[in-house]
Design a protein around this motif. Structure first.
Motif, PDB file in Angstrom:
ATOM      1  N   ASN A  89       0.839  -1.210   0.000  1.00 55.25           N
ATOM      2  CA  ASN A  89       0.000   0.000   0.000  1.00 55.25           C
ATOM      3  C   ASN A  89       0.866   1.248   0.000  1.00 55.25           C
ATOM      4  OD1 ASN A  89      -2.474  -1.215  -0.108  1.00 55.25           O
ATOM      5  ND2 ASN A  89      -2.897  -1.065   2.089  1.00 55.25           N
ATOM      6  N   ALA A  90       1.942   1.209   0.805  1.00 58.71           N
ATOM      7  CA  ALA A  90       2.832   2.369   0.897  1.00 58.71           C
ATOM      8  C   ALA A  90       3.495   2.629  -0.460  1.00 58.71           C
ATOM      9  CB  ALA A  90       3.881   2.138   1.981  1.00 58.71           C
ATOM     10  N   ALA A 117       0.972   4.054  -2.728  1.00 59.45           N
ATOM     11  CA  ALA A 117       0.616   5.431  -2.379  1.00 59.45           C
ATOM     12  C   ALA A 117       1.624   6.428  -2.941  1.00 59.45           C
ATOM     13  CB  ALA A 117       0.525   5.573  -0.861  1.00 59.45           C
ATOM     14  N   ASP A 141       5.272   6.146   4.895  1.00 57.66           N
ATOM     15  CA  ASP A 141       5.510   6.512   3.489  1.00 57.66           C
ATOM     16  C   ASP A 141       5.384   8.018   3.303  1.00 57.66           C
ATOM     17  OD1 ASP A 141       2.787   7.391   2.658  1.00 57.66           O
ATOM     18  OD2 ASP A 141       2.229   5.296   3.015  1.00 57.66           O
ATOM     19  N   GLY A 163      -1.182  10.538   1.711  1.00 59.67           N
ATOM     20  CA  GLY A 163      -1.903  10.475   2.979  1.00 59.67           C
ATOM     21  C   GLY A 163      -3.382  10.208   2.760  1.00 59.67           C
ATOM     22  N   LEU A 218     -11.293   3.299   5.974  1.00 62.70           N
ATOM     23  CA  LEU A 218     -10.091   2.552   5.634  1.00 62.70           C
ATOM     24  C   LEU A 218     -10.168   1.042   5.826  1.00 62.70           C
ATOM     25  CD1 LEU A 218      -7.504   3.777   4.715  1.00 62.70           C
ATOM     26  CD2 LEU A 218      -6.760   3.881   7.071  1.00 62.70           C
ATOM     27  N   PHE A 264     -13.374  -1.171   0.614  1.00 65.54           N
ATOM     28  CA  PHE A 264     -13.090   0.256   0.430  1.00 65.54           C
ATOM     29  C   PHE A 264     -11.758   0.388  -0.300  1.00 65.54           C
ATOM     30  CE2 PHE A 264     -10.672   4.019   1.725  1.00 65.54           C
ATOM     31  CZ  PHE A 264     -11.494   4.996   1.203  1.00 65.54           C
ATOM     32  N   THR A 275      -9.545   3.195  -3.194  1.00 64.47           N
ATOM     33  CA  THR A 275      -9.548   4.392  -4.042  1.00 64.47           C
ATOM     34  C   THR A 275      -8.743   4.115  -5.305  1.00 64.47           C
ATOM     35  OG1 THR A 275      -7.623   5.181  -2.816  1.00 64.47           O
ATOM     36  CG2 THR A 275      -9.764   6.022  -2.112  1.00 64.47           C
ATOM     37  N   GLY A 295      -7.844  -1.761  -7.367  1.00 70.13           N
ATOM     38  CA  GLY A 295      -7.821  -2.237  -5.978  1.00 70.13           C
ATOM     39  C   GLY A 295      -8.973  -3.179  -5.656  1.00 70.13           C
ATOM     40  N   LEU A 296      -8.747  -4.064  -4.707  1.00 68.56           N
ATOM     41  CA  LEU A 296      -9.814  -4.948  -4.224  1.00 68.56           C
ATOM     42  C   LEU A 296     -10.432  -4.386  -2.940  1.00 68.56           C
ATOM     43  CD1 LEU A 296      -8.450  -8.597  -4.576  1.00 68.56           C
ATOM     44  CD2 LEU A 296     -10.483  -7.628  -5.654  1.00 68.56           C
ATOM     45  N   GLY A 297      -9.599  -3.664  -2.186  1.00 66.27           N
ATOM     46  CA  GLY A 297     -10.106  -3.062  -0.947  1.00 66.27           C
ATOM     47  C   GLY A 297     -10.313  -4.049   0.187  1.00 66.27           C
ATOM     48  N   ILE A 298      -9.656  -5.194   0.134  1.00 60.76           N
ATOM     49  CA  ILE A 298      -9.812  -6.123   1.260  1.00 60.76           C
ATOM     50  C   ILE A 298      -8.526  -6.271   2.070  1.00 60.76           C
ATOM     51  CG2 ILE A 298     -11.703  -7.489   0.281  1.00 60.76           C
ATOM     52  CD1 ILE A 298      -9.501  -9.618  -0.342  1.00 60.76           C
ATOM     53  N   LEU A 326      -6.594  -4.191   3.907  1.00 56.05           N
ATOM     54  CA  LEU A 326      -6.556  -3.667   5.282  1.00 56.05           C
ATOM     55  C   LEU A 326      -7.570  -4.363   6.181  1.00 56.05           C
ATOM     56  CD1 LEU A 326      -5.995   0.162   4.699  1.00 56.05           C
ATOM     57  CD2 LEU A 326      -4.383  -1.506   5.618  1.00 56.05           C
ATOM     58  N   PHE A 333       1.144   3.437   8.882  1.00 54.70           N
ATOM     59  CA  PHE A 333       0.285   2.327   9.260  1.00 54.70           C
ATOM     60  C   PHE A 333       1.066   1.496  10.264  1.00 54.70           C
ATOM     61  CE2 PHE A 333      -2.041   3.686   5.635  1.00 54.70           C
ATOM     62  CZ  PHE A 333      -3.355   3.305   5.906  1.00 54.70           C
TER      63      PHE A 333
HETATM   64  N1  LIG Z   1      -0.203   3.987   2.714  1.00 56.05           N
HETATM   65  C1  LIG Z   1      -1.349   4.493   2.278  1.00 56.05           C
HETATM   66  N2  LIG Z   1      -1.443   5.787   1.897  1.00 56.05           N
HETATM   67  C2  LIG Z   1      -2.609   6.295   1.450  1.00 56.05           C
HETATM   68  N3  LIG Z   1      -3.747   5.592   1.350  1.00 56.05           N
HETATM   69  C3  LIG Z   1      -3.730   4.303   1.721  1.00 56.05           C
HETATM   70  C4  LIG Z   1      -2.546   3.682   2.196  1.00 56.05           C
HETATM   71  N4  LIG Z   1      -2.857   2.401   2.497  1.00 56.05           N
HETATM   72  C5  LIG Z   1      -4.161   2.229   2.204  1.00 56.05           C
HETATM   73  N5  LIG Z   1      -4.699   3.370   1.716  1.00 56.05           N
HETATM   74  C6  LIG Z   1      -6.090   3.572   1.310  1.00 56.05           C
HETATM   75  O1  LIG Z   1      -6.882   2.502   1.808  1.00 56.05           O
HETATM   76  C7  LIG Z   1      -7.560   1.853   0.742  1.00 56.05           C
HETATM   77  C8  LIG Z   1      -7.755   0.399   1.100  1.00 56.05           C
HETATM   78  O2  LIG Z   1      -6.548  -0.313   1.128  1.00 56.05           O
HETATM   79  P1  LIG Z   1      -6.563  -1.879   0.964  1.00 56.05           P
HETATM   80  O3  LIG Z   1      -7.558  -2.441   1.915  1.00 56.05           O
HETATM   81  O4  LIG Z   1      -5.171  -2.376   1.055  1.00 56.05           O
HETATM   82  O5  LIG Z   1      -7.160  -2.124  -0.472  1.00 56.05           O
HETATM   83  P2  LIG Z   1      -6.514  -1.803  -1.900  1.00 56.05           P
HETATM   84  O6  LIG Z   1      -5.026  -1.650  -1.715  1.00 56.05           O
HETATM   85  O7  LIG Z   1      -6.880  -2.996  -2.710  1.00 56.05           O
HETATM   86  O8  LIG Z   1      -7.184  -0.567  -2.378  1.00 56.05           O
HETATM   87  C9  LIG Z   1      -6.701   2.110  -0.457  1.00 56.05           C
HETATM   88  O9  LIG Z   1      -7.437   2.024  -1.652  1.00 56.05           O
HETATM   89  C10 LIG Z   1      -6.228   3.542  -0.194  1.00 56.05           C
HETATM   90  O10 LIG Z   1      -7.213   4.464  -0.531  1.00 56.05           O
END
Ligand SMILES: Nc1ncnc2c1ncn2[C@@H]1O[C@H](COP(=O)(O)OP(=O)(O)O)[C@@H](O)[C@H]1O
Ligand SMILES: [Mg+2]
Length: 359
Positions: free
Chosen positions: A260-261, A264, A293, A297, A306, A311, A313, A317-320, A322, A348
């Protein structure tokens, strides 16, 4: 001839004896205190069993003070400091021949409270499991669909490696193939573990060094980091204690956070990319791992969602990630949280219990 009605004068303590006898038939602590002086008039065996160890138990007010209760109030719940038991105190006025008394009953509610506590604990566990299940169900589908091709990849790669060996092929190809095999094998291991997890099997917790876990993760991400011209800095406090955790699961969490970092910082110019993994013992004496990172942000609204499954952005992405990470860390009695990084970017962090004393 009618017998003269003899009205026997009660003996000095007849009333208390009678009352005491009655109270003794009551199966929980019961005592009568004089309304005026507050002195104990009578108490049953349960009362003396429960409270005679308390100083001043023969007076209403010192007894209440010892129980931390105010003036006689109906239904007050108090904890006896010497036994740790909880009692519900009830008071009733009673007129006796000898005078007015206040009858106190003290019902031991410790068991009931314990049952309530267990119930609450079970509810929380259920909530946790159900959150895990929704993520887990999807993970199970993914696992099923990904496992076959992954096994095939490992086979093809092994075959290629054998060919390269025979021909004395270029070292670079071999390196790439080895890396690809590591990736595929790790993915398989993760999927196998997700499957185990979904089947509600206990993960295997043991003592593990964060340094080793971070090493594996950095190795898995080496190619990706090189491609993005990114140097991942590892800063672990010297003598960082081992954690009590399932190794593959924690690798999975750290891998997700570092990925994720990296993602980002996709849009950040090369020179400003900065990714750090820190490890330290926090004030609660847990091991805390932090991934920092210099990406964009998160807005307050984003940071609230989050950890909700799905969820994202990102267009791809799958959003699963985290959501799974949080379930895993909570399973390990730890916390996973986000902080804004001073100077821009995100932090994080997750905590894990120390292994010391756990194995
Ligand atoms: N290090 C980060 N910096 C900024 N936004 C982050 C970071 N890690 C996660 N996010 C936000 O959280 C959302 C969910 O992350 P995650 O569950 O890993 O799903 P994915 O990576 O598939 O989108 C990301 O789409 C992003 O918007
Ligand atoms: Mg992710």
């Amino acid at each position: 001839m009618s017998r003269p009605a003899v009205r026997r004068r009660p003996a000095a303590d007849a009333a208390s004896i009678t009352l005491g006898t009655i109270l003794d038939a009551v199966p929980f602590a019961c005592a009568a205190f004089s309304r005026g002086s507050g002195a104990l008039v009578a108490g049953n065996r349960c009362f003396f069993d429960a409270f005679s160890a308390l100083p001043g138990h023969r007076e209403r007010d010192p007894l209440l003070a010892a129980l931390g209760a105010g003036p006689p109030a109906d239904g007050a719940e108090v904890r006896a400091p010497h036994s740790g038991h909880w009692y519900a105190l009830h008071w009733r006025p009673l007129s006796l021949e000898k005078g007015e008394v206040e009858l106190m009953t003290a019902v031991d509610i410790s068991e009931r409270l314990k049952a309530l506590d267990t119930h609450k604990h079970q509810q929380e566990k259920l909530l946790f499991t159900s959150r895990l299940m929704s993520v887990g169900e999807m993970a199970a589908t993914l696992a099923h669909e990904l496992n076959q091709p992954l096994a095939a990849i490992v086979n093809y790669l092994n075959g290629s490696l054998r060919l390269v060996g025979q021909a004395g092929g270029p070292a670079q190809v071999e390196r790439a193939l080895l890396a690809a095999r590591t990736q595929a094998e790790h993915a398989s291991a993760v999927i196998a573990r997700v499957r185990e997890f979904v089947r509600a099997r206990e993960p295997k917790r043991d003592a593990h060094e964060i340094g080793t876990i971070a090493g594996t993760v950095l190795e898995l991400l080496r190619l990706e980091a090189e491609r993005q011209q990114l140097c991942i800095e590892l800063a672990l406090a010297p003598g960082l204690p081992a954690v009590f955790a399932d190794r593959v699961m924690v690798e999975q969490v750290l891998l997700n956070l570092v990925k994720n970092a990296i993602e980002a910082m996709r849009g950040v110019p090369g020179g400003q990319r900065e990714l750090r993994i820190e490890g330290r013992v926090n004030l609660d004496d847990e091991v805390e791992v932090r991934v920092l990172d210099r990406g964009g942000g998160l807005s307050p609204a984003e940071s609230e969602q989050l950890f909700s499954p799905f969820f994202t952005t990102k267009s791809d992405g799958l959003g699963i990630g985290l959501a799974i990470c949080r379930s895993i860390i909570e399973y390990h009695e730890g916390r996973l949280f986000f902080e804004a990084r001073p100077g821009g970017g995100s932090v994080f962090a997750f905590t894990l219990p120390r292994a010391e004393g756990r194995i």
